[in-house]
Design a protein around this motif. Sequence first.
Motif: not given
Length: 908
Positions: A81-110
């Motif tokens: 539906d939406r991409a910065r480059m190429g044809s695809m992107s990763e989409y997330l729809r989140l529900r959060t409460g009151v707070g300060s952080y919601t950490y999403l992580t992605h593994n990368v080569p050391a």
Amino acid sequence: MILTLTSMSLFVNAHVARGRKILLMPSLSRGSLLVIPLCFGMLAAAASAQWHEPFESPTPTWRLAESDTAAQIITHKRTVDRARMGSMSEYLRLRTGVGSYTYLTHNVPAAVIIQELQPRVSVYAQRAGIQMLGIIVLPHAIDPETNRPISTLVHGTSYNRPGAWQELAITEIPQQLARQVRRLRNQKQIPIDTRGAHLSHIVLNAYTEPGVSEMWIDQLVIHGCVPSDSVTGISNDSRHEPPTPARQQPTLVQLEADTLRIRGKPFFPIMIEYQGEPFSWLKSMGINCVKLARSPSAAELQAAEANDLWIVAPPPHFDDRTVPVGYDRVLSWSLGNQLGMPELQDTADLAAETKRHDQHLRRPLICSCHSSLWRFSGVTDILLLEPLPLFSDVSLPRSAETLRSQMRHMRAGKPAWAYVATQPGAALVAQLRAIQPGSHPQPVIDADQIRLATYYALASGCRGICFESRTRLDLNDAQSRVRSQTIRQITLELDTIRPWLAASKSQELLTPHHDHLHGRILKTKQAELVILLQTRPGEQFVLPPADRQGRPLKLPEIAAEAQVYRLTPTGLRTLARSESTVEVDQLDRVTLVLATQDPHVVHYVSDRLAAHAGTRMELQHGMLRDKLRRSLQHAHEVQPNQREENASHLVMAKSQLLRMGQALESRDLRGAADLGTRVDTALANLQFTTWHNAVTKFTSLTSSPACVTFDALPFHGQLQSRLQQANWSANLLPGVDVPDWETMQRRGWRMTAVQPGWEAAARVMPGKSRMGGRVLQVNAHPMADVKRDVPSGEPALRIDSPPLQLPIGSVVHMQGWVKTRPQGRGSQAPLIVYDSLAGPELAVHLDGANDWQPFSLYRIVSDARPLTLSCVLTEAGSMAIADCRISIAQPAEAAPVQTTNATPRLIR
């Protein structure tokens, strides 16, 4: 900020536990972080490298690690539906409460912490406030409370353009880490050892405000990504530390049946013949093993250790009872190359001596042999088989069947590795140089020809490959450039499917309705990998365009619940299936199909494809650019009626190649792949049609050395001109007018039973040839107490003509008629004819069972060696030879060459 989140620590700990070899760094002092690798030049060269996740595969890769808001993921997927480059992107729809952080992580080569290290990611959202961070692991700083390595966060920019794409970045990582280390020292009240510090994960703090939020993520790029296990460095304060217990223990290399294991894990060797390239450069090419022609030096062993490479080499001279210390990086001892029956006993003695002196590590033994595979596989643990011949008149599928025949004649359970040719043979180059003295021909094996030969070997069941190499691979000439790009392209592809190559069971895939398709299924417990190979006539000489049309394929062995995917350079493509029939949407010369119901397998393959996609497309662009250049060089060789068609192919290739480069600049990898396919099709049409129209007048494509490759076409024109003007001499073969074999032998003819325990008889029969002359008939068969069956293609008996000393530079024409009556039917031609100038590499393979077949060879005398003509019977039975002659071309005004036994037939 100090990272104390439990789940993130688990991510970090799992990463560190993999035992990576990391860059050692001195302790921080006075607020500065110093990174001083031992080999600064290598680090500086690598600092420009980058790692790229384009998010073009179907499997999401971001993970919810921790939140103080009881966050929930409502929807998580890859979307078009939406991409910065190429044809695809990763989409997330989140529900959060009151707070300060919601950490999403992605593994990368050391990645080593250097100033050039700069991660970037593109984000699209409706709310501002998303921030980019990175996890830095300090593997030598152990937290006394958890007894685990300490990790900390470095901060990047925040998203502040709602409703638009924005690129976030983390900069000045060494300076940020220095500040964090000072805080850690003050908080923990312990020394903080920064050796081996590396980036392990990218983090997005997705919290903006309470409620439901959406975000799209694309184009995660890490500039200056130097893998922590690819740089060797030791700081002054750690240089004299005693070795760890892990380093004191030798690495265990084991063979379990046909599976090679290192430290208990299956290992697939991707080897190259070593010609002096830096080990670090070979490692960057995806090579994991080098084959040396002599015992390794101390410097080579140290370089192999530093770059995590393995060595296959002859054993050292045994002055002591055991192999000297320091040979831990030797994967296998090589006992010889191109061995035959005369070398068997010496090889057996060397094997026994090597095993006696290497009792502690017991490395496998390997050799390559051209005959007696059963015997040599009893002496060694692994056999290295000859490459599938390119520029031969034997098709690749038939050569692959010969390879499988050889493997069937090895001892049960013994693994085979295979050579893969990357350069034309020396004999072909010498012949082309002789056609045009003073020239420097550099014929190139096309990248897809090398790729096809590699996959035919893998589909045949080989457990390792060795790229043949006679010259350095890191040179800057056209041939070396194409070879290095091709090998890198192949190693990236093999990295994705390595689990199936190292330890799987294979079976043939029957394709009864698709004669030009050959398939093999590699099975593991979790998934099946199908290798589909498309064969087209003439592909071993010049590649014709691939038939890319999709078609249904029967895969009866695949589980009903399994999802089926096609592997592409830019990601997985889901295939439709109906029961056991899979609709393969598009075919290529090599097509890989994955079937699995395990999401971890899908995730693994998707990750590997995505990690390599950008590099593979850049390599493909470079190879197509070289192919276009070579096509333009030989464009004048086309026939007049073909020039208009070729011009249209060139225009198409140039325009599509330009667009491909533009797509790569914009990181549209899927678009670049599609454009690359069009360029390849246009150039394949041009090259194959040009070559085919030029060589159709020859009875066999190996009749002339200038017929076997597109790059030889300029030499083909020169040789044809000389042949048209030639005044041929009388027959130069001696001993062709005698009534019996005994007299022929006295004139220099020779018969050799190549297989041990075989016997042969020859006789001259009058009036049996096509032209009414005499025929030499030879019968060969194994004696009663000898195993009858020999691997297909192994010579059983050879007839050699008397040697002829001819003037250097002479054009020679050898011709005659042959027929065979084989007792069996192998995969290889029962009769082979070749000469000593070009050798078996340019042999003519003949199937003439019970029917006379002609052969015709044109060669140039390239050196002072005498010329002989050889006829080889490859299986039990008989062969007949008649009407043979050897003539040389003379200028029209030259006097005839005087010979002792000049006659137009072998036997009159």
